[in-house]
Design a protein around this motif. Structure first.
Motif, PDB file in Angstrom:
ATOM      1  N   ALA A   1      35.309  47.237  44.657  1.00 48.67           N
ATOM      2  CA  ALA A   1      36.711  47.669  44.531  1.00 48.67           C
ATOM      3  C   ALA A   1      37.106  48.530  45.730  1.00 48.67           C
ATOM      4  CB  ALA A   1      36.896  48.453  43.240  1.00 48.67           C
ATOM      5  N   ARG A   2      36.147  49.258  46.272  1.00 50.09           N
ATOM      6  CA  ARG A   2      36.418  50.152  47.413  1.00 50.09           C
ATOM      7  C   ARG A   2      36.986  49.361  48.592  1.00 50.09           C
ATOM      8  NH1 ARG A   2      31.309  51.910  48.633  1.00 50.09           N
ATOM      9  NH2 ARG A   2      31.490  53.985  47.770  1.00 50.09           N
ATOM     10  N   TRP A   3      36.368  48.231  48.918  1.00 53.97           N
ATOM     11  CA  TRP A   3      36.805  47.475  50.098  1.00 53.97           C
ATOM     12  C   TRP A   3      38.123  46.758  49.843  1.00 53.97           C
ATOM     13  CZ3 TRP A   3      35.238  48.362  54.722  1.00 53.97           C
ATOM     14  CH2 TRP A   3      33.960  48.882  54.948  1.00 53.97           C
ATOM     15  N   ARG A   4      38.289  46.207  48.659  1.00 55.81           N
ATOM     16  CA  ARG A   4      39.498  45.422  48.376  1.00 55.81           C
ATOM     17  C   ARG A   4      40.748  46.285  48.524  1.00 55.81           C
ATOM     18  NH1 ARG A   4      42.990  42.917  48.980  1.00 55.81           N
ATOM     19  NH2 ARG A   4      43.797  41.056  47.991  1.00 55.81           N
ATOM     20  N   GLN A   5      40.632  47.554  48.166  1.00 50.17           N
ATOM     21  CA  GLN A   5      41.782  48.465  48.257  1.00 50.17           C
ATOM     22  C   GLN A   5      42.104  48.850  49.696  1.00 50.17           C
ATOM     23  OE1 GLN A   5      40.470  51.662  45.771  1.00 50.17           O
ATOM     24  NE2 GLN A   5      40.712  50.500  43.875  1.00 50.17           N
TER      25      GLN A   5
ATOM     26  N   ALA B   1      39.560  35.736  44.695  1.00 50.72           N
ATOM     27  CA  ALA B   1      39.944  36.998  45.339  1.00 50.72           C
ATOM     28  C   ALA B   1      40.621  36.774  46.696  1.00 50.72           C
ATOM     29  CB  ALA B   1      38.707  37.872  45.539  1.00 50.72           C
ATOM     30  N   ALA B   2      40.637  35.519  47.159  1.00 49.37           N
ATOM     31  CA  ALA B   2      41.110  35.225  48.515  1.00 49.37           C
ATOM     32  C   ALA B   2      42.624  35.206  48.626  1.00 49.37           C
ATOM     33  CB  ALA B   2      40.548  33.883  48.966  1.00 49.37           C
ATOM     34  N   ASP B   3      43.111  35.733  49.754  1.00 47.99           N
ATOM     35  CA  ASP B   3      44.514  35.525  50.134  1.00 47.99           C
ATOM     36  C   ASP B   3      44.629  34.289  51.021  1.00 47.99           C
ATOM     37  OD1 ASP B   3      45.642  37.919  48.879  1.00 47.99           O
ATOM     38  OD2 ASP B   3      44.483  39.018  50.369  1.00 47.99           O
ATOM     39  N   SER B   4      43.585  34.040  51.823  1.00 48.82           N
ATOM     40  CA  SER B   4      43.500  32.832  52.654  1.00 48.82           C
ATOM     41  C   SER B   4      42.067  32.320  52.596  1.00 48.82           C
ATOM     42  CB  SER B   4      43.835  33.132  54.118  1.00 48.82           C
ATOM     43  OG  SER B   4      45.151  33.577  54.267  1.00 48.82           O
ATOM     44  N   VAL B   5      41.921  30.999  52.748  1.00 44.85           N
ATOM     45  CA  VAL B   5      40.588  30.379  52.731  1.00 44.85           C
ATOM     46  C   VAL B   5      40.454  29.443  53.923  1.00 44.85           C
ATOM     47  CG1 VAL B   5      39.010  28.859  51.457  1.00 44.85           C
ATOM     48  CG2 VAL B   5      40.465  30.466  50.201  1.00 44.85           C
ATOM     49  N   ILE B   6      39.328  29.535  54.614  1.00 47.07           N
ATOM     50  CA  ILE B   6      38.951  28.524  55.608  1.00 47.07           C
ATOM     51  C   ILE B   6      37.814  27.716  54.986  1.00 47.07           C
ATOM     52  CG2 ILE B   6      37.863  28.095  57.842  1.00 47.07           C
ATOM     53  CD1 ILE B   6      39.309  30.534  58.936  1.00 47.07           C
ATOM     54  N   PHE B   7      38.047  26.412  54.762  1.00 49.88           N
ATOM     55  CA  PHE B   7      37.011  25.559  54.178  1.00 49.88           C
ATOM     56  C   PHE B   7      36.190  24.985  55.332  1.00 49.88           C
ATOM     57  CE2 PHE B   7      35.675  21.439  52.145  1.00 49.88           C
ATOM     58  CZ  PHE B   7      34.774  22.016  51.268  1.00 49.88           C
ATOM     59  N   ASN B   8      35.048  25.591  55.557  1.00 49.56           N
ATOM     60  CA  ASN B   8      34.222  25.270  56.723  1.00 49.56           C
ATOM     61  C   ASN B   8      33.110  24.303  56.331  1.00 49.56           C
ATOM     62  OD1 ASN B   8      33.040  25.344  59.267  1.00 49.56           O
ATOM     63  ND2 ASN B   8      31.837  27.174  58.797  1.00 49.56           N
TER      64      ASN B   8
ATOM     65  N   LEU C   1      29.797  41.775  50.582  1.00 50.77           N
ATOM     66  CA  LEU C   1      30.033  42.149  49.178  1.00 50.77           C
ATOM     67  C   LEU C   1      31.473  42.589  48.931  1.00 50.77           C
ATOM     68  CD1 LEU C   1      26.734  44.157  48.499  1.00 50.77           C
ATOM     69  CD2 LEU C   1      27.230  41.792  47.887  1.00 50.77           C
ATOM     70  N   LEU C   2      32.403  42.139  49.759  1.00 47.86           N
ATOM     71  CA  LEU C   2      33.790  42.600  49.638  1.00 47.86           C
ATOM     72  C   LEU C   2      34.366  42.326  48.252  1.00 47.86           C
ATOM     73  CD1 LEU C   2      36.488  42.478  52.303  1.00 47.86           C
ATOM     74  CD2 LEU C   2      37.058  41.553  50.076  1.00 47.86           C
ATOM     75  N   VAL C   3      34.099  41.145  47.709  1.00 46.21           N
ATOM     76  CA  VAL C   3      34.678  40.766  46.416  1.00 46.21           C
ATOM     77  C   VAL C   3      34.118  41.640  45.290  1.00 46.21           C
ATOM     78  CG1 VAL C   3      34.772  38.883  44.719  1.00 46.21           C
ATOM     79  CG2 VAL C   3      35.172  38.413  47.134  1.00 46.21           C
TER      80      VAL C   3
END
Length: 208
Positions: free
Chosen positions: A124-128, A174-181, A119-121
């Motif tokens: 707000a707690r985790w994103r910070q 919300a991603a800074d990097s994405v791995i398309f798996n 549930l990171l996205v």
């Protein structure tokens, strides 16, 4: 050595997020698994159980002192407010335990702390708390096929789980990097992790 890199890892069910976490651990990262911590908190005599018993009543506690997951799932399905009340108990405890594990991993010299949070996205707690968000992504059809094969669930059951999670678009935004798996072998997925690893203060050896 400086402060460790703090990486937030997320992805929908069946995306391969757990496999990516395992590959990052091979490269020297410490993994703080929010789902595993939440399960630990609701096992017999887990830290969340007294508050759950007070909030929901003893009928939601098994004879062994654990959370009655089936009963809670049924309640949450019929009453969305119940899910929020449960999360209000569990989420702060998960964050507290993840922070404790992170401090221990930092003291042990891990160069990268990975916070594996479904549930990171949404939070707000985790994103910070993290320096970078890595999303493991795949097509919805791939998610459905993987989870049906892995868990023996029906298509409609898997679709309901996916619908309850953050949307794919919201995660990607919300991603800074994405791995398309999607369509990747384990070797291909390892190569993707190896390419990103230096950014996270990690060194991934594809020979192993």
């Amino acid at each position: 050595m400086g402060a460790p890199f703090q990486l937030g890892l997320t992805g929908g069910i069946g995306s391969g997020k757990s496999t990516v976490a395992a590959l990052l651990a091979q490269a020297g990262a410490a993994i703080m698994d929010a789902d595993a911590i939440a399960r630990q908190l609701t096992t017999p005599n887990g830290l969340a159980m007294p508050a759950i018993a007070r909030e929901f009543g003893m009928e939601f506690v098994t004879a062994q002192g654990a959370l009655d997951r089936n009963r809670m799932r049924a309640l949450a399905f019929s009453d969305p407010g119940a899910k929020l009340r449960l999360e209000a108990i569990i989420h702060p405890l998960v964050a507290e335990e993840a922070a404790r594990q992170g401090h221990a991993a930092q003291a042990a010299g891990h160069p990268c702390l990975v916070f594996d949070v479904p549930l990171l996205v949404e939070s707000a707690r985790w994103r910070q708390k993290v320096d970078h968000v890595l999303v493991v992504d795949c097509l919805a059809e791939t998610q459905i096929a993987r989870v049906m094969a892995r868990n023996g669930l029906t298509r409609s059951a898997v679709e309901a789980i996916i619908a309850a999670q953050s949307s794919r678009l919201r995660r990607l935004q919300a991603a800074d990097s994405v791995i398309f798996n999607d369509g990747l072998t384990l070797q291909g997925l390892s190569a993707e992790v190896a390419m990103l690893a230096p950014r996270f203060k990690l060194s991934f050896d594809l020979a192993h």
